[in-house]
Design a protein around this motif. Structure first.
Motif, PDB file in Angstrom:
ATOM      1  N   LYS A  92       0.819  -1.210   0.000  1.00  0.00           N
ATOM      2  CA  LYS A  92       0.000   0.000   0.000  1.00  0.00           C
ATOM      3  C   LYS A  92       0.853   1.261   0.000  1.00  0.00           C
ATOM      4  CE  LYS A  92      -2.396  -1.541   3.718  1.00  0.00           C
ATOM      5  NZ  LYS A  92      -2.336  -3.008   3.903  1.00  0.00           N
ATOM      6  N   GLU A  93       1.816   1.308  -0.909  1.00  0.00           N
ATOM      7  CA  GLU A  93       2.707   2.461  -0.921  1.00  0.00           C
ATOM      8  C   GLU A  93       2.147   3.590  -1.780  1.00  0.00           C
ATOM      9  OE1 GLU A  93       7.177   1.259  -0.542  1.00  0.00           O
ATOM     10  OE2 GLU A  93       6.150  -0.156  -1.848  1.00  0.00           O
ATOM     11  N   THR A  94       1.975   4.731  -1.149  1.00  0.00           N
ATOM     12  CA  THR A  94       1.553   5.919  -1.883  1.00  0.00           C
ATOM     13  C   THR A  94       2.657   6.958  -1.749  1.00  0.00           C
ATOM     14  OG1 THR A  94       0.510   6.879   0.041  1.00  0.00           O
ATOM     15  CG2 THR A  94      -0.869   5.475  -1.339  1.00  0.00           C
ATOM     16  N   PHE A  95       2.435   8.113  -2.347  1.00  0.00           N
ATOM     17  CA  PHE A  95       3.367   9.225  -2.177  1.00  0.00           C
ATOM     18  C   PHE A  95       2.785  10.098  -1.080  1.00  0.00           C
ATOM     19  CE2 PHE A  95       3.442   8.072  -6.759  1.00  0.00           C
ATOM     20  CZ  PHE A  95       4.685   7.471  -6.757  1.00  0.00           C
ATOM     21  N   PRO A  96       3.254   9.955   0.155  1.00  0.00           N
ATOM     22  CA  PRO A  96       2.546  10.520   1.304  1.00  0.00           C
ATOM     23  C   PRO A  96       2.526  12.043   1.338  1.00  0.00           C
ATOM     24  CG  PRO A  96       4.644   9.583   1.983  1.00  0.00           C
ATOM     25  CD  PRO A  96       4.457   9.228   0.545  1.00  0.00           C
ATOM     26  N   GLY A  97       3.459  12.706   0.669  1.00  0.00           N
ATOM     27  CA  GLY A  97       3.466  14.165   0.679  1.00  0.00           C
ATOM     28  C   GLY A  97       2.454  14.760  -0.283  1.00  0.00           C
ATOM     29  N   MET A  98       1.753  13.896  -1.012  1.00  0.00           N
ATOM     30  CA  MET A  98       0.831  14.395  -2.025  1.00  0.00           C
ATOM     31  C   MET A  98      -0.606  14.068  -1.634  1.00  0.00           C
ATOM     32  SD  MET A  98       2.786  13.227  -5.437  1.00  0.00           S
ATOM     33  CE  MET A  98       4.573  13.231  -5.507  1.00  0.00           C
ATOM     34  N   THR A  99      -1.511  14.813  -2.241  1.00  0.00           N
ATOM     35  CA  THR A  99      -2.927  14.552  -1.967  1.00  0.00           C
ATOM     36  C   THR A  99      -3.355  13.276  -2.692  1.00  0.00           C
ATOM     37  OG1 THR A  99      -3.690  15.756  -3.893  1.00  0.00           O
ATOM     38  CG2 THR A  99      -3.396  17.028  -1.885  1.00  0.00           C
ATOM     39  N   VAL A 100      -4.523  12.794  -2.302  1.00  0.00           N
ATOM     40  CA  VAL A 100      -5.086  11.603  -2.939  1.00  0.00           C
ATOM     41  C   VAL A 100      -5.177  11.809  -4.452  1.00  0.00           C
ATOM     42  CG1 VAL A 100      -7.224  10.285  -3.164  1.00  0.00           C
ATOM     43  CG2 VAL A 100      -6.326  10.838  -0.892  1.00  0.00           C
ATOM     44  N   LEU A 142      -4.375   8.525   5.405  1.00  0.00           N
ATOM     45  CA  LEU A 142      -5.490   7.615   5.119  1.00  0.00           C
ATOM     46  C   LEU A 142      -5.386   6.323   5.924  1.00  0.00           C
ATOM     47  CD1 LEU A 142      -5.741   7.887   1.227  1.00  0.00           C
ATOM     48  CD2 LEU A 142      -7.003   9.162   2.954  1.00  0.00           C
ATOM     49  N   SER A 143      -6.516   5.624   6.034  1.00  0.00           N
ATOM     50  CA  SER A 143      -6.507   4.307   6.675  1.00  0.00           C
ATOM     51  C   SER A 143      -5.951   3.282   5.685  1.00  0.00           C
ATOM     52  CB  SER A 143      -7.933   3.929   7.053  1.00  0.00           C
ATOM     53  OG  SER A 143      -8.672   3.636   5.889  1.00  0.00           O
ATOM     54  N   GLY A 144      -5.676   2.087   6.207  1.00  0.00           N
ATOM     55  CA  GLY A 144      -5.095   1.045   5.366  1.00  0.00           C
ATOM     56  C   GLY A 144      -5.944   0.715   4.157  1.00  0.00           C
ATOM     57  N   GLY A 145      -7.250   0.589   4.377  1.00  0.00           N
ATOM     58  CA  GLY A 145      -8.136   0.257   3.273  1.00  0.00           C
ATOM     59  C   GLY A 145      -8.160   1.357   2.218  1.00  0.00           C
ATOM     60  N   PRO A 168      -3.865  -7.672  -2.510  1.00  0.00           N
ATOM     61  CA  PRO A 168      -4.744  -6.536  -2.175  1.00  0.00           C
ATOM     62  C   PRO A 168      -5.406  -6.675  -0.810  1.00  0.00           C
ATOM     63  CG  PRO A 168      -5.724  -7.912  -3.895  1.00  0.00           C
ATOM     64  CD  PRO A 168      -4.314  -8.384  -3.709  1.00  0.00           C
ATOM     65  N   SER A 169      -5.414  -7.877  -0.233  1.00  0.00           N
ATOM     66  CA  SER A 169      -6.104  -8.043   1.048  1.00  0.00           C
ATOM     67  C   SER A 169      -5.157  -7.991   2.240  1.00  0.00           C
ATOM     68  CB  SER A 169      -6.843  -9.388   1.072  1.00  0.00           C
ATOM     69  OG  SER A 169      -5.912 -10.433   1.280  1.00  0.00           O
ATOM     70  N   ALA A 170      -3.847  -7.842   1.973  1.00  0.00           N
ATOM     71  CA  ALA A 170      -2.882  -7.950   3.071  1.00  0.00           C
ATOM     72  C   ALA A 170      -3.113  -6.876   4.129  1.00  0.00           C
ATOM     73  CB  ALA A 170      -1.462  -7.849   2.524  1.00  0.00           C
ATOM     74  N   ALA A 171      -3.079  -7.291   5.376  1.00  0.00           N
ATOM     75  CA  ALA A 171      -3.148  -6.386   6.528  1.00  0.00           C
ATOM     76  C   ALA A 171      -4.383  -5.486   6.514  1.00  0.00           C
ATOM     77  CB  ALA A 171      -1.884  -5.534   6.616  1.00  0.00           C
TER      78      ALA A 171
ATOM     79  N   TYR B 179      10.428  10.137  -3.988  1.00  0.00           N
ATOM     80  CA  TYR B 179       9.885   9.367  -2.879  1.00  0.00           C
ATOM     81  C   TYR B 179      10.066   7.866  -3.059  1.00  0.00           C
ATOM     82  CZ  TYR B 179       7.154   7.219   0.596  1.00  0.00           C
ATOM     83  OH  TYR B 179       6.793   6.409   1.617  1.00  0.00           O
ATOM     84  N   ASN B 180       9.741   7.352  -4.222  1.00  0.00           N
ATOM     85  CA  ASN B 180       9.793   5.904  -4.395  1.00  0.00           C
ATOM     86  C   ASN B 180       9.945   5.574  -5.879  1.00  0.00           C
ATOM     87  OD1 ASN B 180       9.180   3.143  -4.669  1.00  0.00           O
ATOM     88  ND2 ASN B 180       7.955   3.174  -2.807  1.00  0.00           N
ATOM     89  N   LYS B 181      11.135   5.129  -6.250  1.00  0.00           N
ATOM     90  CA  LYS B 181      11.428   4.935  -7.665  1.00  0.00           C
ATOM     91  C   LYS B 181      10.650   3.773  -8.267  1.00  0.00           C
ATOM     92  CE  LYS B 181      15.676   7.357  -7.118  1.00  0.00           C
ATOM     93  NZ  LYS B 181      15.241   7.848  -5.790  1.00  0.00           N
ATOM     94  N   ASP B 182      10.435   2.727  -7.494  1.00  0.00           N
ATOM     95  CA  ASP B 182       9.681   1.588  -8.026  1.00  0.00           C
ATOM     96  C   ASP B 182       8.238   1.975  -8.320  1.00  0.00           C
ATOM     97  OD1 ASP B 182      11.805  -0.056  -8.003  1.00  0.00           O
ATOM     98  OD2 ASP B 182      11.140  -1.345  -6.357  1.00  0.00           O
ATOM     99  N   ILE B 183       7.607   2.639  -7.356  1.00  0.00           N
ATOM    100  CA  ILE B 183       6.210   3.027  -7.555  1.00  0.00           C
ATOM    101  C   ILE B 183       6.118   4.050  -8.683  1.00  0.00           C
ATOM    102  CG2 ILE B 183       4.155   3.961  -6.422  1.00  0.00           C
ATOM    103  CD1 ILE B 183       4.948   1.381  -5.225  1.00  0.00           C
ATOM    104  N   ALA B 184       7.104   4.925  -8.763  1.00  0.00           N
ATOM    105  CA  ALA B 184       7.105   5.898  -9.855  1.00  0.00           C
ATOM    106  C   ALA B 184       7.173   5.176 -11.204  1.00  0.00           C
ATOM    107  CB  ALA B 184       8.286   6.851  -9.704  1.00  0.00           C
ATOM    108  N   TYR B 185       8.056   4.197 -11.284  1.00  0.00           N
ATOM    109  CA  TYR B 185       8.174   3.392 -12.502  1.00  0.00           C
ATOM    110  C   TYR B 185       6.838   2.746 -12.856  1.00  0.00           C
ATOM    111  CZ  TYR B 185      12.861   2.673 -14.532  1.00  0.00           C
ATOM    112  OH  TYR B 185      14.013   2.783 -15.238  1.00  0.00           O
TER     113      TYR B 185
END
Lengths: 250, 297
Positions: A92-100, A142-145, A168-171, B179-185
């Motif tokens: 569930k990796e997002t770019f945390p400094g950015m908005t949704v 955001l929450s995990g889901g 997609p269901s992990a954790a 922030y994250n090269k893999d996710i960016a890719y």
């Protein structure tokens, strides 16, 4: 195999790994257009490695990966996205400094047309209405889901023809998992081909029409989901105990 | 009484903007490429020399000189990164494993660039005489136009960088790569291109700093050494890797230095920046705007 159409993704004799550690030992896997296929297996069996090889994050050592008739095993990840194959990673990796919304828009980076980007955005908000309410919030809160929704949504933003979902269901809490799986079902019904890696074997087999079980970097068992779910080996190895009634679950 | 302070503060702010521009470049490279770039002072020096050459040999006006020097030095930076640094950073399969080889290579590049500059422009400190016109008079103060140019240009560049990183798809992509090269890719971003761009922009900012300081100081081969140390102090004071922090740190270092030189002693001008650095590190080791999120614009 019950062929629905032309093979969308075709993986043959795939070998690969990290550094000197070999993970994949000649895996064969094929996904037909419009299918949901589940890739199952325990920890460290090569599920994620296989997805990363398909999406170009790691270069395979040998074998071939063909997507929609084109060899993609030597292509860069961004080129593979442009070809229409997208991976949603585990974690569930997002770019945390950015908005949704910024997170989602980045998923449409290959789409140069603003109107098409906005249309894709609307479609994602349609699948995950909660994200529309949170569009201007930083994804870090955001929450995990919801994070998982952002990740899947980001994957859909380039309007790919196939999406690969890594656990997609992990954790996630069971209700949330149910919601996510229902949306995956909806996405597939709208024409998307889906390959999903899952630890949650029972749920995955209820959703998928075909399944592969990977072990030691090779496909160990494969077959239509209803066969796998009743297969003694699969049941003993992954399902544990008795198998719940299929209809009651979905 | 107040005037005694206003003058050194304005000078400090403008010199601090120059430190801030160089520190911004260092922070951009650190967040985008995970490289601590020790040759960034020489990029600044090259920018100043390229600007001086354009200004004198081609007799360009100041603004085109500035813009062209920014572009040319940016391209030089992209070339250096692509040819020399990338192979060192891609050893781990990405751009994130920049080990000791990268640090040593940065120092090597610094020496190489100094010697190249020496061969081209010689050892002498060259003046960069820009006719900016008469000083602006504000009350009793006479503020030289060079300082106004520095502050104005730096603010324009910083605002432009902020807007690009915040509002454009390219800027979002650069931040995503940081922030994250893999996710960016996997989002379809051409990661190597964004890395080139990030490095180029960082070098362009360094060049701007060099061309801006030119009319105040002389342009010379060793000018990169001093600025590197100041810019690092600025980046660390502000919070290493933070972009607003780099600017804030630069201004703080500039003002502290200027006040110290004005009220304590000019002989120890270089000491004050490091006193500030030590105090900040003691009180707040992550820097004033210490960050957990990279390239936060």
């Amino acid at each position: 195999m019950s062929a629905v159409g032309a093979a969308m993704l075709d993986i043959k004799d795939l070998t690969g790994g990290y550094g000197r550690v070999q993970i994949l030992n000649g895996a064969n896997l094929s996904v037909q257009r419009g299918q949901i296929v589940a890739l199952l297996g325990g920890n460290g069996t090569g599920k994620s490695t296989l997805l990363k090889a398909a999406s170009g994050l790691i270069r395979p050592w040998g074998g071939s990966i063909t997507f929609a008739g084109t060899r993609i095993d030597a292509m860069r990840p961004d080129a593979i996205v442009r070809a229409g194959l997208v991976q949603v990673t585990q974690g569930k990796e997002t770019f945390p400094g950015m908005t949704v919304e910024e997170n989602l828009l980045l998923g449409a980076y290959v789409v140069k047309d603003r109107a098409r980007r906005n249309a894709a955005l609307e479609r994602v908000y349609d699948y995950f209405p909660i994200l529309r309410d949170k569009r201007h919030q930083p994804s870090g809160g955001l929450s995990g889901g919801q994070l998982q929704m952002v990740c899947i949504g980001r994957g859909l933003m380039s309007s790919p023809s196939m999406i690969m979902l890594d656990e997609p269901s992990a954790a996630l809490a069971p209700q949330i998992v149910m919601g996510i799986f229902q949306t995956i079902h909806r996405i597939a019904r709208d024409g998307m081909t889906v390959l999903m890696v899952e630890q949650n074997v029972r749920m995955a087999l209820l959703l998928a029409s075909y399944g592969y079980v990977i072990k030691d970097g090779m496909i160990h068992i494969e077959g239509p989901s209803e066969h796998l779910i009743n297969d003694d080996n699969v049941r003993l190895s992954y399902l544990g105990g008795t198998v719940a009634n299929r209809e009651a679950k979905l | 009484m107040l005037d005694y302070f206003v003058d050194p503060i304005i000078i400090g702010v403008s010199i601090g903007m120059v430190y801030g521009l160089v520190a911004l470049g260092i922070s951009l490279i650190y967040s985008g490429l995970d490289i601590v770039h020790f040759a960034h002072g020489e990029i600044y020096m090259f920018g100043a020399f390229i600007g001086l050459t354009l200004f004198q040999k081609l007799a360009l006006p100041y603004v085109p000189t500035l813009l062209l020097a920014i572009v040319l030095t940016g391209l030089l930076g992209m070339f250096i990164e692509r040819v020399f640094y990338r192979r060192l950073t891609s050893g781990g399969g990405g751009y994130t494993v920049a080990g000791m080889a990268m640090v040593v290579s940065g120092f090597g590049m610094s020496i190489l660039l100094q010697n190249i500059a020496f061969l081209i422009w010689g050892p002498k400190a060259l003046p960069f005489p820009v006719p900016h016109g008469m000083p602006i008079e504000i009350g009793d103060l006479a503020l030289p136009m060079s300082y106004v140019w520095i502050i104005g240009t730096a603010l324009v560049l910083m605002t432009a960088l902020h807007l690009v990183l915040k509002k454009t798809m390219i800027g979002l992509a650069m931040r995503a790569v940081a922030y994250n090269k893999d996710i960016a890719y996997l989002s379809g971003i051409n990661v190597p291109l964004m890395i080139s761009l990030t490095f180029g922009v960082a070098c362009a900012l360094g060049a701007a700093a060099g061309v801006l300081i030119g009319p105040i100081n002389y342009v010379q081969v060793q000018m990169g050494i001093g600025i590197l140390v100041k810019a690092f102090a600025a980046a660390v004071v502000g919070g290493f890797g933070s972009l607003p922090g780099a600017v804030l740190g630069g201004v703080l270092v500039g003002v502290v230095e200027s006040l110290g030189a004005g009220f304590i002693s000019g002989t120890y001008k270089d000491v004050y920046a490091f006193v500030l650095l030590i105090i900040v590190l003691m009180v707040r080791p992550a820097g004033i705007l210490g960050v957990s999120i990279k390239m936060k614009a």
